[in-house]
Design a protein around this motif. Structure first.
Motif, PDB file in Angstrom:
ATOM      1  N   ILE A   1       0.835  -1.193   0.000  1.00 17.70           N
ATOM      2  CA  ILE A   1       0.000   0.000   0.000  1.00 17.70           C
ATOM      3  C   ILE A   1       0.875   1.249   0.000  1.00 17.70           C
ATOM      4  CG2 ILE A   1      -1.759   1.296   1.252  1.00 17.70           C
ATOM      5  CD1 ILE A   1      -2.609  -1.446   2.479  1.00 17.70           C
ATOM      6  N   GLU A   2       1.676   1.398   1.048  1.00 16.63           N
ATOM      7  CA  GLU A   2       2.510   2.588   1.179  1.00 16.63           C
ATOM      8  C   GLU A   2       3.509   2.375   2.307  1.00 16.63           C
ATOM      9  OE1 GLU A   2       1.738   7.276   2.236  1.00 16.63           O
ATOM     10  OE2 GLU A   2       0.219   6.223   1.058  1.00 16.63           O
ATOM     11  N   ARG A   3       4.597   3.116   2.273  1.00 19.78           N
ATOM     12  CA  ARG A   3       5.598   3.071   3.341  1.00 19.78           C
ATOM     13  C   ARG A   3       5.525   4.352   4.158  1.00 19.78           C
ATOM     14  NH1 ARG A   3      11.631   2.036   1.487  1.00 19.78           N
ATOM     15  NH2 ARG A   3      10.616   0.062   0.892  1.00 19.78           N
ATOM     16  N   VAL A   4       5.676   4.216   5.472  1.00 27.83           N
ATOM     17  CA  VAL A   4       5.710   5.366   6.369  1.00 27.83           C
ATOM     18  C   VAL A   4       7.123   5.493   6.926  1.00 27.83           C
ATOM     19  CG1 VAL A   4       4.909   6.306   8.569  1.00 27.83           C
ATOM     20  CG2 VAL A   4       3.273   5.256   6.989  1.00 27.83           C
ATOM     21  N   ASN A   5       7.727   6.663   6.749  1.00 29.21           N
ATOM     22  CA  ASN A   5       9.044   6.969   7.298  1.00 29.21           C
ATOM     23  C   ASN A   5       8.900   8.140   8.260  1.00 29.21           C
ATOM     24  OD1 ASN A   5      11.323   5.414   5.667  1.00 29.21           O
ATOM     25  ND2 ASN A   5       9.732   5.990   4.204  1.00 29.21           N
ATOM     26  N   SER A   6       9.169   7.880   9.526  1.00 28.58           N
ATOM     27  CA  SER A   6       9.075   8.940  10.523  1.00 28.58           C
ATOM     28  C   SER A   6      10.193   8.749  11.541  1.00 28.58           C
ATOM     29  CB  SER A   6       7.712   8.904  11.221  1.00 28.58           C
ATOM     30  OG  SER A   6       7.650   9.855  12.266  1.00 28.58           O
ATOM     31  N   GLY A   7      11.355   9.327  11.234  1.00 32.29           N
ATOM     32  CA  GLY A   7      12.489   9.173  12.136  1.00 32.29           C
ATOM     33  C   GLY A   7      12.868   7.718  12.324  1.00 32.29           C
ATOM     34  N   PHE A   8      12.699   7.209  13.553  1.00 35.19           N
ATOM     35  CA  PHE A   8      13.066   5.835  13.860  1.00 35.19           C
ATOM     36  C   PHE A   8      11.931   4.852  13.571  1.00 35.19           C
ATOM     37  CE2 PHE A   8      16.638   7.829  15.652  1.00 35.19           C
ATOM     38  CZ  PHE A   8      17.605   6.873  15.913  1.00 35.19           C
ATOM     39  N   TYR A   9      10.837   5.330  13.028  1.00 36.00           N
ATOM     40  CA  TYR A   9       9.748   4.443  12.638  1.00 36.00           C
ATOM     41  C   TYR A   9       9.725   4.318  11.126  1.00 36.00           C
ATOM     42  CZ  TYR A   9       5.135   2.333  12.210  1.00 36.00           C
ATOM     43  OH  TYR A   9       4.098   1.476  11.903  1.00 36.00           O
ATOM     44  N   ILE A  10      10.011   3.117  10.624  1.00 33.96           N
ATOM     45  CA  ILE A  10       9.983   2.832   9.193  1.00 33.96           C
ATOM     46  C   ILE A  10       9.178   1.556   9.012  1.00 33.96           C
ATOM     47  CG2 ILE A  10      11.320   2.438   7.094  1.00 33.96           C
ATOM     48  CD1 ILE A  10      13.718   3.687   8.513  1.00 33.96           C
ATOM     49  N   SER A  11       8.055   1.641   8.324  1.00 33.83           N
ATOM     50  CA  SER A  11       7.182   0.484   8.201  1.00 33.83           C
ATOM     51  C   SER A  11       6.395   0.554   6.899  1.00 33.83           C
ATOM     52  CB  SER A  11       6.214   0.424   9.400  1.00 33.83           C
ATOM     53  OG  SER A  11       5.480  -0.779   9.417  1.00 33.83           O
ATOM     54  N   SER A  12       6.101  -0.615   6.322  1.00 33.12           N
ATOM     55  CA  SER A  12       5.313  -0.688   5.091  1.00 33.12           C
ATOM     56  C   SER A  12       3.979  -1.357   5.379  1.00 33.12           C
ATOM     57  CB  SER A  12       6.055  -1.499   4.027  1.00 33.12           C
ATOM     58  OG  SER A  12       7.182  -0.793   3.548  1.00 33.12           O
ATOM     59  N   ALA A  13       2.920  -0.792   4.816  1.00 32.96           N
ATOM     60  CA  ALA A  13       1.592  -1.380   4.917  1.00 32.96           C
ATOM     61  C   ALA A  13       1.328  -2.235   3.671  1.00 32.96           C
ATOM     62  CB  ALA A  13       0.531  -0.299   5.032  1.00 32.96           C
ATOM     63  N   LEU A  14       0.812  -3.443   3.891  1.00 31.82           N
ATOM     64  CA  LEU A  14       0.494  -4.360   2.812  1.00 31.82           C
ATOM     65  C   LEU A  14      -0.945  -4.814   2.956  1.00 31.82           C
ATOM     66  CD1 LEU A  14       3.681  -4.870   3.629  1.00 31.82           C
ATOM     67  CD2 LEU A  14       3.482  -6.711   1.967  1.00 31.82           C
ATOM     68  N   GLU A  15      -1.522  -5.289   1.840  1.00 31.02           N
ATOM     69  CA  GLU A  15      -2.870  -5.830   1.859  1.00 31.02           C
ATOM     70  C   GLU A  15      -2.859  -7.206   1.210  1.00 31.02           C
ATOM     71  OE1 GLU A  15      -7.112  -4.026   0.681  1.00 31.02           O
ATOM     72  OE2 GLU A  15      -5.957  -4.754  -1.052  1.00 31.02           O
ATOM     73  N   PHE A  16      -3.475  -8.172   1.890  1.00 34.73           N
ATOM     74  CA  PHE A  16      -3.648  -9.522   1.363  1.00 34.73           C
ATOM     75  C   PHE A  16      -5.133  -9.781   1.194  1.00 34.73           C
ATOM     76  CE2 PHE A  16      -4.663 -13.971   2.601  1.00 34.73           C
ATOM     77  CZ  PHE A  16      -4.120 -14.626   1.512  1.00 34.73           C
ATOM     78  N   ARG A  17      -5.502 -10.277   0.019  1.00 38.05           N
ATOM     79  CA  ARG A  17      -6.887 -10.680  -0.234  1.00 38.05           C
ATOM     80  C   ARG A  17      -6.900 -12.132  -0.695  1.00 38.05           C
ATOM     81  NH1 ARG A  17     -11.073  -7.001  -0.633  1.00 38.05           N
ATOM     82  NH2 ARG A  17     -10.459  -4.837  -0.216  1.00 38.05           N
ATOM     83  N   PRO A  18      -7.585 -13.008   0.045  1.00 40.38           N
ATOM     84  CA  PRO A  18      -7.603 -14.428  -0.323  1.00 40.38           C
ATOM     85  C   PRO A  18      -8.441 -14.690  -1.578  1.00 40.38           C
ATOM     86  CG  PRO A  18      -9.039 -14.008   1.563  1.00 40.38           C
ATOM     87  CD  PRO A  18      -8.318 -12.714   1.271  1.00 40.38           C
TER      88      PRO A  18
END
Length: 230
Positions: free
Chosen positions: A213-230
């Motif tokens: 979906i998108e990546r969030v970069n905020s200083g020491f917080y780096i995380s990617s959001a993903l979506e799974f659909r069965p």
């Protein structure tokens, strides 16, 4: 499930860390209390990620049954119930669940059932959507594919979750953590790419569509959001 032993051992480490070592730190981080500059960037990043994940679901969730897997102190569950959802919010840390119950506001349009336990427990039943914010970041690709495979038969629509992205910085931090382990350090995040998770899904014969979906970069917080659909 492929990698079941790894999943169980990693889950045990995460449970011990959040239920014994980091409860007070996590309680403060997820509150309105002042925090240090580094933790402030993490708090801001988590707020942005929560909003991003919520944006993937309909605004009106009246009648929808949603799993909040690894709910922590309950902020995402409360936001979902505010949209009318029937939320099963589960976390492996009973201490965090206690905090979440104390913080739950009254008068929400939906309802929340807070539970301590494993997010993959079949007895939790079926869901329209599932969400897991920063609760799968400690697991390897095989375990993540296994989680998707176990959730898929009980999921009608989507599973939105976060992973640590495979960036040079996070890979360097991961390698240092592997070389210099320390007993009191938090469980090590495992960086992933979408392609790597997709390969693990194919090896485990997990059917479904996966997208970043998108990546969030905020200083020491780096995380990617993903979506799974069965």
């Amino acid at each position: 499930m492929a990698g079941a032993q790894t999943y169980e051992s990693t889950r045990a480490r995460v449970e011990q860390y959040f239920d014994r070592t980091a409860t007070r730190t996590w309680e403060r981080l997820t509150s309105d209390a002042p925090v240090s500059g580094i933790r402030a960037t993490v708090r801001a990043g988590r707020d942005r990620m929560r909003d991003l994940m919520l944006a993937q679901l309909p605004q009106d969730l009246t009648g929808a049954r949603i799993l909040d897997a690894g709910c922590g102190t309950g902020a995402l569950a409360v936001a979902l119930a505010a949209r009318g959802a029937d939320v099963v919010a589960i976390d492996i840390s009973p201490a965090l669940i206690d905090i979440a119950r104390r913080r739950q506001p009254e008068g929400l349009p939906g309802r929340i059932e807070f539970r301590a336990g494993d997010m993959l427990t079949p007895e939790l039943g079926h869901f329209d959507h599932a969400m897991a914010m920063d609760s799968m970041i400690y697991y390897g690709a095989a375990d993540i594919a296994g989680c998707l495979g176990r959730l898929a038969p009980r999921l009608a629509e989507s599973f939105v979750f976060t992973l640590a992205p495979r960036t040079p910085l996070l890979m360097a931090m991961w390698r240092v953590g592997q070389v210099f382990p320390r007993a009191d350090r938090s469980p090590t995040m495992v960086p992933h790419s979408v392609k790597g998770i997709a390969r693990a899904m194919r090896r485990a014969e997990v059917q479904g569509n996966l997208r970043q979906i998108e990546r969030v970069n905020s200083g020491f917080y780096i995380s990617s959001a993903l979506e799974f659909r069965p």
